[in-house]
Design a protein around this motif. Structure first.
Motif, PDB file in Angstrom:
ATOM      1  N   GLY A  72       1.153   5.214  -8.376  1.00 46.91           N
ATOM      2  CA  GLY A  72       2.476   5.732  -7.868  1.00 46.91           C
ATOM      3  C   GLY A  72       3.493   4.712  -8.508  1.00 46.91           C
ATOM      4  N   GLU A  73       4.345   4.344  -7.695  1.00 50.45           N
ATOM      5  CA  GLU A  73       5.292   3.282  -8.101  1.00 50.45           C
ATOM      6  C   GLU A  73       4.547   2.023  -8.210  1.00 50.45           C
ATOM      7  OE1 GLU A  73       8.418   3.716  -4.963  1.00 50.45           O
ATOM      8  OE2 GLU A  73       7.566   5.582  -4.354  1.00 50.45           O
ATOM      9  N   THR A  74       5.583   1.386  -8.911  1.00 44.91           N
ATOM     10  CA  THR A  74       5.044   0.123  -9.138  1.00 44.91           C
ATOM     11  C   THR A  74       6.020  -0.812  -8.765  1.00 44.91           C
ATOM     12  OG1 THR A  74       6.170   0.062 -11.400  1.00 44.91           O
ATOM     13  CG2 THR A  74       3.855   0.369 -11.276  1.00 44.91           C
ATOM     14  N   GLY A  75       5.714  -2.187  -8.596  1.00 42.51           N
ATOM     15  CA  GLY A  75       6.524  -2.976  -8.092  1.00 42.51           C
ATOM     16  C   GLY A  75       6.117  -3.602  -6.612  1.00 42.51           C
ATOM     17  N   ALA A  76       5.891  -4.831  -6.315  1.00 44.91           N
ATOM     18  CA  ALA A  76       5.400  -5.322  -5.109  1.00 44.91           C
ATOM     19  C   ALA A  76       6.187  -4.860  -4.025  1.00 44.91           C
ATOM     20  CB  ALA A  76       5.229  -7.010  -5.162  1.00 44.91           C
TER      21      ALA A  76
END
Lengths: 210, 463
Positions: free
Chosen positions: B430-434
């Motif tokens: 899915g999306e990345t980034g914490a």
């Protein structure tokens, strides 16, 4: 006077259930037979009120105009108050008229007048829904009728019965002794209802105007 | 008993705290109130079971355990509301006061000994839920859900009230003990009014715990309500409702078990099948949780149908396991959906919201996995032991093995849709980034997950 009320109460349980011994054979040795004319009057009153209550309740559901519906509902409440008086519950009868027929119904009328409902706004139900609803409602009706036909309600001793049981004094004693906790906690319920109503109805910043 | 009085007072106190300019004190104050009520709940733990307030309230270890579960889940859910009220011109004091008052209703339902107390408790809890469901005023779906819940709930309450009236007509008393006495002494000439009265009361109660076929409101209401209050509804209302049904059936109507067991068995089977099969087809996580809550109502009903000596323990354990897992699942959903709704408003609560969560925030992914495993009933979680104890009561009853077979089949179906969530979390990209989670959230989620695992490893801890 006391005899009248006693007799009248004792007999009243037998109106609704036609299998209790009182209606099936009027035993002539009961001391109440002298009040024969009174009995018939209470009988007539009961049947008249029941007929009127059922008729007006039917009209509440079938009336096309919502205002007529509410007016019939008021009539139903008056008939029920009559029944309460027959059942020796005078306080409940008066409260029923003041609160339901008076306050709540007037509120209903106001709301309906403000909303200005149009008749063609009604949502059309499909035939399947109508048939299903009729079957389900009819089943419940048949069950209830069958149960009330067979039911044997408890009787009580007319000599030890307190005819003042429905008066404010006795009611207050029971309410503030035995039912003190539910009575107090009912105020929590009303507080929630008030807080919730204000919270939901209050207009906020940026709210749309209707 | 003490907690009812305390919570009523605390609710008013919190309402008055709302007059203050700073809204920051409200959440800690509410949490403190619930914690005090939780402690006060155990004051009479070592006393003999007793009736209080002229036989209005009954208190023994069982009712105290149910109250403790309700208060614990309320504590966790309220802790999750942090930040909920900040972002708009909301009135958090009113929310918190209504939550505290609703707990009064829940505890009344758990320990009632008089049908009037049952009715008042149900009404207090329901009216608070109607208001909280509609508290997101600008959301059209929230409005619709509140109206639907209110209309149907009021109707169900009316049916229940009619049933109570018939029970009074048959027995001449609102008191559970007196009704039990009537059933015991007149076992051959029980008035027919009693049977219909019992059925109508049961219908009203089963509506409140959303058992099929009285479940039609559940998906819409759970979906439309703000997620915090969905969590509140699916834990507290359900626990209190089942405690009340158990109290009613075991307290008064054990003598006519032969009359009601088949009705309850039919409703149980229907609830299990409808809840689990429909949950498979859901796209939205919240709707899936709504149907899963219906299916869990089915498992709890299974134990009520059996009605053996082990039933109360089984229901207590199952309610606890279910409440903990549900709170953590909705907590994760709120953390993810809030992040998501900032970017786009659509489908914030679908399964896709969890895609790639395992990489973005391993903690949230782990919490979600444990809660799903617990709801599915996989070993080493509390949910497994909950199901184990529930099935144990059915085995003890002996002649209801066919229900057990249906229940096991349906829990196999359950594993399918719970694993869909886990697969979305770890396998899909899915999306990345914490994903950042506020520390308060983290504490609540860690606590509920730890408890789930703890009771999964050592189920004896509760007895």
């Amino acid at each position: 006077m006391v005899y009248d009320i006693l007799y009248f109460n004792k007999h009243h349980t037998s109106y609704t259930i036609h299998h209790t011994p009182y209606t099936t054979h009027h035993t002539p040795h009961t001391p109440y037979i002298i009040h024969q004319d009174f009995k018939t009057m209470a009988d007539k009153l009961f049947y008249f009120l029941s007929f009127l209550a059922l008729l007006s309740a039917m009209m509440v559901v079938t009336a096309k105009n919502p205002i007529h519906s509410v007016l019939y509902l008021i009539l139903t409440f008056f008939c029920l108050s009559g029944h309460y008086v027959l059942l020796n519950a005078q306080f409940v009868a008066v409260v029923n008229i003041i609160v339901y027929a008076g306050a709540i119904m007037v509120l209903f009328l106001f709301v309906i007048m403000f909303l200005n409902l149009k008749q063609d706004d009604e949502e059309a139900k499909t035939n399947l829904t109508k048939i299903a609803a009729t079957i389900v409602g009819g089943t419940l009706g048949v069950i209830l009728v069958a149960v009330f036909r067979k039911a044997q309600l408890g009787t009580y001793n007319p000599y030890s019965f307190n005819s003042q049981v429905g008066m404010v004094e006795n009611l207050g004693e029971v309410l503030y002794n035995d039912y003190l906790l539910p009575f107090e906690l009912a105020s929590v319920l009303f507080l929630i209802a008030m807080v919730g109503a204000v919270m939901l109805a209050k207009r906020e910043v940026g709210d749309r105007h209707f | 008993m003490l907690s009812i009085i305390l919570l009523s007072i605390f609710g008013i106190v919190v309402l008055f705290l709302g007059f203050q300019k700073s809204k920051n004190i409200l959440l800690p104050a509410t949490l403190l109130c619930i914690a005090i009520a939780f402690a006060a709940n155990f004051v009479h733990w070592n006393d003999a079971p007793g009736l209080y307030f002229k036989e209005m309230l009954f208190e023994n270890r069982l009712t105290m355990s149910f109250s403790a579960i309700v208060l614990l889940s309320a504590f966790l859910v309220v802790a999750l509301t942090r930040g909920f009220a900040d972002d708009e011109a909301a009135q958090p004091a009113e929310y918190y006061a209504i939550i505290l008052f609703s707990l009064v209703g829940a505890i009344m339902m758990i320990g009632f000994d008089n049908l009037i107390m049952l009715f008042l408790g149900v009404e207090i809890l329901s009216v608070s839920m109607y208001v909280l469901t509609g508290s997101d005023k600008r959301n059209l779906r929230s409005n619709e859900a509140a109206l639907k819940y209110f209309l149907m709930g009021a109707f169900a309450t009316g049916i229940m009230l009619f049933g109570i009236a018939l029970l009074y007509g048959a027995t001449g008393s609102f008191n559970l003990t007196d009704i039990r006495g009537y059933v015991g002494t007149n076992s051959f000439s029980i008035s027919t009014l009693l049977y219909v009265g019992l059925l109508l009361v049961l219908i009203g109660m089963l509506f409140k715990v959303s058992a099929a076929p009285f479940h039609f409101w559940t998906p819409d209401v759970y979906d439309g309500a703000p997620t915090v209050f969905t969590a509140f509804m699916s834990t507290i209302v359900k626990t209190a409702g089942f405690a009340a049904i158990y109290r009613l059936l075991s307290g008064s109507f054990e003598g006519i078990y032969n009359f009601w067991w088949f009705t309850l068995a039919a409703i149980t089977i229907l609830t299990l099948v409808v809840g689990n099969i429909t949950a498979v087809y859901q796209q939205s996580f919240k709707r899936m949780m709504a149907y899963s809550s219906i299916s869990h109502a089915g498992y709890l009903l299974l134990s009520l149908t059996a009605m053996t000596a082990q039933t109360p323990d089984a229901i207590v354990f199952y309610s606890l396991a279910y409440s903990l897992a549900t709170v953590s699942a909705f907590g994760v959903l709120m953390a993810v959906a809030r992040e998501k709704s900032v970017q786009s408003h659509e489908n914030a609560e679908d399964f896709e919201a969890f895609n790639g969560l395992g990489k973005r925030n391993p903690l949230l992914a782990f919490v979600l996995t444990v809660s799903m495993l617990s709801l599915a009933g996989i070993p080493l979680t509390a949910g497994f032991w909950g199901k184990f104890f529930i099935f144990g009561t059915i085995v003890e009853r002996g002649n209801l093995i066919w229900m057990l077979i249906v229940a096991i089949l349906m829990s196999a179906v359950g594993i399918y849709y719970y694993f869909k969530v886990i697969i979305a979390t770890y396998m899909k990209d899915g999306e990345t980034g914490a994903l950042r989670v506020p520390p308060f959230y983290r504490i609540v989620l860690i606590v509920s997950t730890t408890l789930t695992l703890l009771f999964g490893l050592i189920p004896k801890l509760l007895s």
